[in-house]
Scaffold this motif. Structure first.
Motif, PDB file in Angstrom:
ATOM      1  N   GLY A  14       0.817  -1.208   0.000  1.00  0.00           N
ATOM      2  CA  GLY A  14       0.000   0.000   0.000  1.00  0.00           C
ATOM      3  C   GLY A  14       0.853   1.262   0.000  1.00  0.00           C
ATOM      4  O   GLY A  14       0.591   2.201  -0.749  1.00  0.00           O
ATOM      5  N   ALA A  15       1.883   1.277   0.840  1.00  0.00           N
ATOM      6  CA  ALA A  15       2.775   2.442   0.896  1.00  0.00           C
ATOM      7  C   ALA A  15       3.569   2.580  -0.394  1.00  0.00           C
ATOM      8  O   ALA A  15       3.744   3.687  -0.919  1.00  0.00           O
ATOM      9  N   ILE A  16       4.045   1.461  -0.918  1.00  0.00           N
ATOM     10  CA  ILE A  16       4.811   1.485  -2.172  1.00  0.00           C
ATOM     11  C   ILE A  16       3.946   2.037  -3.292  1.00  0.00           C
ATOM     12  O   ILE A  16       4.373   2.920  -4.052  1.00  0.00           O
ATOM     13  N   ASN A  17       2.735   1.534  -3.409  1.00  0.00           N
ATOM     14  CA  ASN A  17       1.819   2.025  -4.447  1.00  0.00           C
ATOM     15  C   ASN A  17       1.523   3.517  -4.264  1.00  0.00           C
ATOM     16  O   ASN A  17       1.493   4.275  -5.234  1.00  0.00           O
ATOM     17  N   PHE A  18       1.308   3.936  -3.023  1.00  0.00           N
ATOM     18  CA  PHE A  18       1.003   5.337  -2.749  1.00  0.00           C
ATOM     19  C   PHE A  18       2.139   6.241  -3.226  1.00  0.00           C
ATOM     20  O   PHE A  18       1.905   7.207  -3.961  1.00  0.00           O
ATOM     21  N   PHE A  19       3.355   5.932  -2.817  1.00  0.00           N
ATOM     22  CA  PHE A  19       4.484   6.789  -3.189  1.00  0.00           C
ATOM     23  C   PHE A  19       4.798   6.710  -4.679  1.00  0.00           C
ATOM     24  O   PHE A  19       5.213   7.702  -5.282  1.00  0.00           O
ATOM     25  N   ALA A  20       4.572   5.563  -5.292  1.00  0.00           N
ATOM     26  CA  ALA A  20       4.816   5.431  -6.737  1.00  0.00           C
ATOM     27  C   ALA A  20       3.805   6.252  -7.534  1.00  0.00           C
ATOM     28  O   ALA A  20       4.174   6.970  -8.471  1.00  0.00           O
ATOM     29  N   THR A  78      10.682   9.322  -3.870  1.00  0.00           N
ATOM     30  CA  THR A  78      11.736   8.334  -4.119  1.00  0.00           C
ATOM     31  C   THR A  78      12.435   7.972  -2.807  1.00  0.00           C
ATOM     32  O   THR A  78      12.656   6.782  -2.526  1.00  0.00           O
ATOM     33  N   VAL A  79      12.758   8.960  -2.007  1.00  0.00           N
ATOM     34  CA  VAL A  79      13.382   8.691  -0.709  1.00  0.00           C
ATOM     35  C   VAL A  79      12.450   7.864   0.160  1.00  0.00           C
ATOM     36  O   VAL A  79      12.874   6.915   0.833  1.00  0.00           O
ATOM     37  N   ALA A  80      11.161   8.189   0.128  1.00  0.00           N
ATOM     38  CA  ALA A  80      10.172   7.449   0.923  1.00  0.00           C
ATOM     39  C   ALA A  80      10.134   5.978   0.536  1.00  0.00           C
ATOM     40  O   ALA A  80       9.961   5.107   1.400  1.00  0.00           O
TER      41      ALA A  80
END
Length: 130
Positions: free
Chosen positions: A81-87, A120-122
């Motif tokens: 979920g976090a990966i998708n959000f930041f992407a 990207t850092v996130a």
């Protein structure tokens, strides 16, 4: 396939959209003869066309760390979920960045660039806390 992987593909193709604008959406459109030396031609453009070309170049620079961040976050077991959000946020911000660049909104462009870089850092932080 997770949404973030599609974002990597979009980010890889985004420079093509910016250079298409630079070549075909302005007062000085590229023709087939000029396409023999596209970089030389693009370096001679001005205004929005030149800024679109520069947005393309910056997109090439932003892509490798973003793609690495997505891949590393996924293989380290980070929250999907976090990966998708930041992407997705990265893609949206990079599109706004391109618009800001082409429309000559320098201060806003820099702020949006910073937001995309933070995404990207996130992704690397998501990988670290996996």
């Amino acid at each position: 396939m997770i949404l973030a992987y599609w974002c990597v593909l979009i980010a890889a193709l985004m420079p093509i959209g910016f250079v298409a604008y630079a070549k075909f959406a302005g007062n000085k459109k590229m023709d087939f003869e000029q396409n023999r030396h596209p970089r030389r031609w693009l370096e001679q453009t001005e205004g929005a066309q030149q800024r679109a070309y520069w947005a393309q170049l910056n997109s090439f620079e932003a892509f490798p760390p973003f793609a690495a961040g997505v891949i590393i976050a996924v293989i380290s077991g980070g929250s999907i979920g976090a990966i998708n959000f930041f992407a997705v946020l990265f893609i949206l911000l990079r599109l706004v960045y391109g618009w800001c660049y082409i429309s000559d909104r320098a201060t806003l462009r820099s702020l949006v660039w910073g937001g995309a870089a933070a995404c990207t850092v996130a992704l690397f932080i998501v990988a670290a806390i996996g």
